[in-house]
Design a protein around this motif. Sequence first.
Motif, PDB file in Angstrom:
ATOM      1  N   GLY A 192     -11.170  27.919   4.269  1.00  0.00           N
ATOM      2  CA  GLY A 192      -9.996  27.669   3.428  1.00  0.00           C
ATOM      3  C   GLY A 192      -9.318  28.934   2.930  1.00  0.00           C
ATOM      4  N   ARG A 193      -8.217  28.692   2.188  1.00  0.00           N
ATOM      5  CA  ARG A 193      -7.432  29.810   1.662  1.00  0.00           C
ATOM      6  C   ARG A 193      -8.051  30.345   0.378  1.00  0.00           C
ATOM      7  NH1 ARG A 193      -1.180  28.201   1.522  1.00  0.00           N
ATOM      8  NH2 ARG A 193      -2.039  26.369   0.507  1.00  0.00           N
ATOM      9  N   VAL A 194      -7.965  31.641   0.213  1.00  0.00           N
ATOM     10  CA  VAL A 194      -8.380  32.261  -1.045  1.00  0.00           C
ATOM     11  C   VAL A 194      -7.291  33.242  -1.484  1.00  0.00           C
ATOM     12  CG1 VAL A 194     -10.836  31.982  -0.554  1.00  0.00           C
ATOM     13  CG2 VAL A 194      -9.663  34.064   0.165  1.00  0.00           C
ATOM     14  N   PHE A 195      -7.351  33.627  -2.756  1.00  0.00           N
ATOM     15  CA  PHE A 195      -6.232  34.369  -3.349  1.00  0.00           C
ATOM     16  C   PHE A 195      -6.756  35.544  -4.173  1.00  0.00           C
ATOM     17  CE2 PHE A 195      -5.602  29.871  -2.936  1.00  0.00           C
ATOM     18  CZ  PHE A 195      -4.355  29.730  -2.377  1.00  0.00           C
ATOM     19  N   ARG A 196      -6.117  36.690  -3.972  1.00  0.00           N
ATOM     20  CA  ARG A 196      -6.440  37.838  -4.820  1.00  0.00           C
ATOM     21  C   ARG A 196      -5.169  38.629  -5.074  1.00  0.00           C
ATOM     22  NH1 ARG A 196     -12.298  39.897  -2.371  1.00  0.00           N
ATOM     23  NH2 ARG A 196     -13.137  37.781  -2.243  1.00  0.00           N
ATOM     24  N   SER A 197      -5.096  39.161  -6.266  1.00  0.00           N
ATOM     25  CA  SER A 197      -3.882  39.875  -6.648  1.00  0.00           C
ATOM     26  C   SER A 197      -3.836  41.262  -6.002  1.00  0.00           C
ATOM     27  CB  SER A 197      -3.844  39.971  -8.172  1.00  0.00           C
ATOM     28  OG  SER A 197      -2.735  40.726  -8.560  1.00  0.00           O
ATOM     29  N   ASP A 198      -3.728  41.274  -4.676  1.00  0.00           N
ATOM     30  CA  ASP A 198      -3.678  42.535  -3.929  1.00  0.00           C
ATOM     31  C   ASP A 198      -2.269  42.783  -3.412  1.00  0.00           C
ATOM     32  OD1 ASP A 198      -6.352  43.322  -4.063  1.00  0.00           O
ATOM     33  OD2 ASP A 198      -6.915  41.993  -2.384  1.00  0.00           O
ATOM     34  N   ALA A 199      -1.856  44.053  -3.380  1.00  0.00           N
ATOM     35  CA  ALA A 199      -0.555  44.378  -2.789  1.00  0.00           C
ATOM     36  C   ALA A 199      -0.655  44.218  -1.265  1.00  0.00           C
ATOM     37  CB  ALA A 199      -0.159  45.795  -3.145  1.00  0.00           C
ATOM     38  N   VAL A 200       0.450  43.823  -0.659  1.00  0.00           N
ATOM     39  CA  VAL A 200       0.457  43.620   0.793  1.00  0.00           C
ATOM     40  C   VAL A 200       0.424  44.963   1.509  1.00  0.00           C
ATOM     41  CG1 VAL A 200       1.853  42.772   2.711  1.00  0.00           C
ATOM     42  CG2 VAL A 200       1.766  41.479   0.573  1.00  0.00           C
ATOM     43  N   ASP A 201      -0.506  45.109   2.444  1.00  0.00           N
ATOM     44  CA  ASP A 201      -0.459  46.253   3.370  1.00  0.00           C
ATOM     45  C   ASP A 201      -1.113  45.821   4.687  1.00  0.00           C
ATOM     46  OD1 ASP A 201      -3.228  46.501   3.161  1.00  0.00           O
ATOM     47  OD2 ASP A 201      -3.138  48.130   1.702  1.00  0.00           O
ATOM     48  N   ALA A 202      -1.440  46.778   5.533  1.00  0.00           N
ATOM     49  CA  ALA A 202      -1.911  46.419   6.873  1.00  0.00           C
ATOM     50  C   ALA A 202      -3.233  45.653   6.855  1.00  0.00           C
ATOM     51  CB  ALA A 202      -2.042  47.674   7.734  1.00  0.00           C
ATOM     52  N   THR A 203      -4.016  45.803   5.771  1.00  0.00           N
ATOM     53  CA  THR A 203      -5.308  45.122   5.734  1.00  0.00           C
ATOM     54  C   THR A 203      -5.480  44.226   4.501  1.00  0.00           C
ATOM     55  OG1 THR A 203      -6.238  47.093   4.688  1.00  0.00           O
ATOM     56  CG2 THR A 203      -6.562  46.872   7.068  1.00  0.00           C
ATOM     57  N   HIS A 204      -4.415  44.058   3.699  1.00  0.00           N
ATOM     58  CA  HIS A 204      -4.526  43.224   2.499  1.00  0.00           C
ATOM     59  C   HIS A 204      -3.381  42.235   2.396  1.00  0.00           C
ATOM     60  CE1 HIS A 204      -7.081  46.635   1.377  1.00  0.00           C
ATOM     61  NE2 HIS A 204      -7.754  45.746   0.663  1.00  0.00           N
ATOM     62  N   SER A 205      -3.723  41.074   1.838  1.00  0.00           N
ATOM     63  CA  SER A 205      -2.702  40.074   1.561  1.00  0.00           C
ATOM     64  C   SER A 205      -3.182  39.274   0.352  1.00  0.00           C
ATOM     65  CB  SER A 205      -2.553  39.156   2.779  1.00  0.00           C
ATOM     66  OG  SER A 205      -1.986  37.933   2.369  1.00  0.00           O
ATOM     67  N   PRO A 206      -2.283  38.887  -0.530  1.00  0.00           N
ATOM     68  CA  PRO A 206      -2.729  38.117  -1.708  1.00  0.00           C
ATOM     69  C   PRO A 206      -3.250  36.723  -1.339  1.00  0.00           C
ATOM     70  CG  PRO A 206      -0.332  38.349  -1.674  1.00  0.00           C
ATOM     71  CD  PRO A 206      -0.850  39.212  -0.579  1.00  0.00           C
ATOM     72  N   VAL A 207      -2.912  36.260  -0.152  1.00  0.00           N
ATOM     73  CA  VAL A 207      -3.454  34.983   0.330  1.00  0.00           C
ATOM     74  C   VAL A 207      -4.132  35.257   1.663  1.00  0.00           C
ATOM     75  CG1 VAL A 207      -2.931  32.601   0.962  1.00  0.00           C
ATOM     76  CG2 VAL A 207      -1.458  33.803  -0.662  1.00  0.00           C
ATOM     77  N   PHE A 208      -5.386  34.903   1.766  1.00  0.00           N
ATOM     78  CA  PHE A 208      -6.054  35.068   3.059  1.00  0.00           C
ATOM     79  C   PHE A 208      -7.094  33.959   3.234  1.00  0.00           C
ATOM     80  CE2 PHE A 208      -9.931  37.272   1.464  1.00  0.00           C
ATOM     81  CZ  PHE A 208      -9.487  37.645   0.202  1.00  0.00           C
ATOM     82  N   HIS A 209      -7.891  34.044   4.264  1.00  0.00           N
ATOM     83  CA  HIS A 209      -8.771  32.916   4.609  1.00  0.00           C
ATOM     84  C   HIS A 209     -10.227  33.348   4.744  1.00  0.00           C
ATOM     85  CE1 HIS A 209      -4.726  31.795   5.766  1.00  0.00           C
ATOM     86  NE2 HIS A 209      -5.091  30.535   5.694  1.00  0.00           N
TER      87      HIS A 209
END
Length: 339
Positions: A192-209
């Motif tokens: 499932g989806r999970v959420f973290r208050s991370d800035a978007v870059d090549a290896t980070h996304s605030p929504v990921f799985h």
Amino acid sequence: MKELLNQIKSDATSALCSIDNMEQLENFRVKYLGKKGEITAVLKGLGSVSAEERPVIGQLANEIRFELENAITQKRDELKQTEMLKKLENEKIDVTMPSKKSEMGNKHPLTIVQNRLEEIFMGMGFSIADGPEVELDYYNFEALNIPKHHPARDTQDTFYISDDVVLRTQTSSVQARVMENTKPPIRVIAPGRVFRSDAVDATHSPVFHQMEGLVVDKGITMGDLKGTLEIALKKLYGDDIKLRLRPHHFPFTEPSAEVDISCFVCGGKGCSVCKKEGFIEILGAGMVHPKVLKNCGIDPEIYSGFAFGIGLERVVMRSYNIGDMRHLYENDLRFLKQF
Ligand code: DAH
């Protein structure tokens, strides 16, 4: 009188030929046979005709009326027939015409990998569990042995809805819910989806799985964890890969490990996919902490279990050698059509 009737008859006969719709036909009927029609007028005027002529004229007028009535009926049938043919012609469907092209989509690479892992684990007797994305702090943290102000919370920058409610930062929250509701033996995965208050870059996304795994039963050991993961990862990447467990720390498992696989591209020599390291980190895992079992109503004296958490983006990116995570979310068809 006779001439008049013959004249009417020949006028009517020629008029009838040029009629080509129902409305004209009705006008024609009214003109000759209606209440004030020409034939009707002759019949009405018979009183003024001499006694010898009257039957002859009367008979002729009736004959003509009869003929016209027949002609009208016949014409009506003809018109109906042509109308029907016209309608059929208009409604004809050309089944040989090429149809509108419907574009066939394909699965998103994240879906492909998630489905594949689900297949693999279901084949090993796991079932799929689900939990809410908007989650109680309790299931996301507290039950998993991460109390408030625990340093582990700092590494998972959390979106708080309120003091007690968060967007889940990890699918591990489903572990606690399943254990609370299920008597062992337990064997589940929870993608499932999970959420973290991370800035978007090549290896980070605030929504990921992520995909969580949990097994609880009597006598479960670290050997079961390693064996299970080895079989699953070999099914995913091929029999040649090797597993490496590095000691690590997670608050909800003890002991804990990070699990790497030997690079499925270079076999361990070092290449661009494994960033020259020969091994690729795939997941976190460990033996379920006795405190967590207890929190969820399972007696750690009787039962033990293992758990693991896979970051699906990481697996997708390594599997397809995708260098930038943003490709997975930008919905660029040139990218998506390649899978
Ligand atoms: N929840 C962890 C994370 O998001 C991953 C994880 C590690 C899950 C160890 C587990 C586990 O179930 O045993 O980083």
